[in-house]
Motif scaffolding. Structure first.
Motif, mmCIF file in Angstrom:
data_model
loop_
_atom_site.group_PDB
_atom_site.id
_atom_site.type_symbol
_atom_site.label_atom_id
_atom_site.label_comp_id
_atom_site.label_asym_id
_atom_site.label_seq_id
_atom_site.Cartn_x
_atom_site.Cartn_y
_atom_site.Cartn_z
ATOM 1 N N ILE B 117 0.827 -1.218 0.067
ATOM 2 C CA ILE B 117 0.016 0.055 -0.138
ATOM 3 C C ILE B 117 0.945 1.426 0.051
ATOM 4 C CG2 ILE B 117 -1.975 1.330 1.224
ATOM 5 C CD1 ILE B 117 -2.468 -1.759 0.428
ATOM 6 N N THR B 131 5.473 3.629 1.715
ATOM 7 C CA THR B 131 4.638 2.407 1.599
ATOM 8 C C THR B 131 4.645 1.515 2.861
ATOM 9 O OG1 THR B 131 6.646 1.023 0.933
ATOM 10 C CG2 THR B 131 5.649 2.473 -0.884
ATOM 11 N N VAL B 132 3.603 0.618 2.739
ATOM 12 C CA VAL B 132 3.618 -0.398 3.731
ATOM 13 C C VAL B 132 3.068 -1.554 3.535
ATOM 14 C CG1 VAL B 132 1.210 0.583 4.534
ATOM 15 C CG2 VAL B 132 2.616 -0.801 6.348
ATOM 16 N N ALA B 133 3.598 -2.817 3.962
ATOM 17 C CA ALA B 133 3.051 -3.711 3.150
ATOM 18 C C ALA B 133 2.286 -4.722 4.469
ATOM 19 C CB ALA B 133 4.356 -4.683 2.900
#
Lengths: 141, 223
Positions: B117, B131-133
């Protein structure tokens, strides 16, 4: 490690759903709600008995092309199958729901291949409204 | 997906005949409303309690004397979280269900490929700030750019200062959404408050473009 990834590949299906849910705060459009899934623009359907299936067009994801087919029985999605799914390797790192954001500060353009979805205050789903939208519409969901 | 249409019918503050509008005008009672109304009002009560009053569903009307009922800050995340159970029940399915920048992510396998994301830069929406997973969880962002939304600190009635956007990652979108709005309403206290919330991580982007990352993977305990 490789084996784990391969095992995952045989079971993973990727369905990208996007809601165009306009809350009351969005003004005159407040009463409209829409559901869609990224998948392309054309759909085909076939009916057998009480259930029908709807196929979305191919969607490009960071993992490669994905194509989904939904089966609808009555007014419910009874099955989702993936006709085409990526063959690349996924990362094997442990990531949970409390994952920390990682600063990148780059343009969406340059990162787009690595991003599945964007979270932000200005984001609307309009840019993504495509394929399974029509599959779901045809299914009257 | 008639479910979200139903949610809009019950909770829309733009519809004078919605249950929430009639309740706000004192024309009906909670008991006479659909059961979801009591559930949402209870969420609003807990949100107010946990934010020290910065987030409230009952607010003073700036133009009048009566309090105004506005559950929008609670309903969106709650409704999408609830709708996600429809797809969650499908075996072997990964999904990312997004409603205007707030989303529920799910991978069928706890070791499945995470959803990646991007977090929008509030000062330049053509850029990503981070970003973040996420495999199984939710991401919500609140900021000034939110369509038509006017977030105020309910304690003072003033628009928050010092903060440009707040992104919260949590297990449920219901609380990610509420906490993003609560933290944003607090302005300069956003990061400090969010750091004290259990099971949350996130990103605060300040007005000057600097950032604060909140939470430490593995250190945070679940709700």
């Amino acid at each position: 490690m490789k084996r784990i990834v391969t095992a995952a590949l045989s079971t993973v299906t990727t369905l990208v759903l996007l809601f165009g849910y306009h809350t009351s705060t969005s003004g005159p459009l407040a009463t409209s709600s829409a559901t869609s899934v990224i998948s392309g623009s054309s759909t085909s359907d076939s009916s057998t008995g009480d259930s029908s299936s709807f196929t979305g067009a191919v969607a490009q994801t960071r993992w490669g092309p994905v194509q989904v087919q939904i089966t609808v029985a009555g007014s419910k999605v009874s099955d989702v199958s993936v006709i085409e799914y990526p063959s690349g390797n996924g990362k094997d790192e442990e990531i949970n729901s409390y994952a920390l954001p990682i600063l990148i500060d780059e343009t969406k353009q340059s990162q787009s291949a690595d991003i599945d979805m964007v979270s932000g205050a200005t984001v609307t789903s309009e840019g993504y409204l495509q394929s399974l939208q029509s599959a779901l519409d045809e299914a009257n969901l | 997906m008639a479910e979200l249409t139903e949610v809009d019918r019950v909770f829309s503050t733009y519809r004078r005949d919605s249950a929430i509008s009639r309740l706000g005008r004192g024309e009906t009672t909670i008991e006479a409303c659909p059961p979801e109304v009591a559930e949402v009002l209870e969420l609003g009560r807990r949100a107010a309690e946990r934010s020290g009053g910065a987030f409230r569903v009952w607010r003073d009307d700036p133009h009048g004397e009566a309090a105004r009922l506005d559950t929008d800050g609670v309903v969106k995340g709650w409704a999408v979280q609830r709708a996600s159970s429809i797809v969650r029940s499908l075996p072997g399915t990964d999904f990312c269900l997004s409603a205007g920048g707030d989303m529920v992510c799910h991978t069928a396998s706890p070791k499945g490929w995470p959803w990646r994301i991007g977090i929008e830069d509030p000062h330049d929406v053509t850029r990503l700030k981070a970003t973040v997973a996420v495999r199984r969880g939710a991401v919500a962002t609140s900021g000034f750019a939110q369509r038509g939304t006017h977030i105020v600190d309910a304690r003072s009635g003033h628009v928050p200062t010092g903060v440009a956007s707040v992104t919260v990652v949590s297990d449920l979108l219901t609380w990610a959404d509420i906490d993003a709005t609560s933290a944003f309403a607090m302005g300069q206290e956003a990061a400090e408050w969010l750091a004290g919330r259990p099971g949350r991580s996130g990103l605060v982007v300040w007005s000057d473009g600097s950032t604060a990352t909140v939470g430490h993977e593995g250190v945070i305990t679940a709700v």
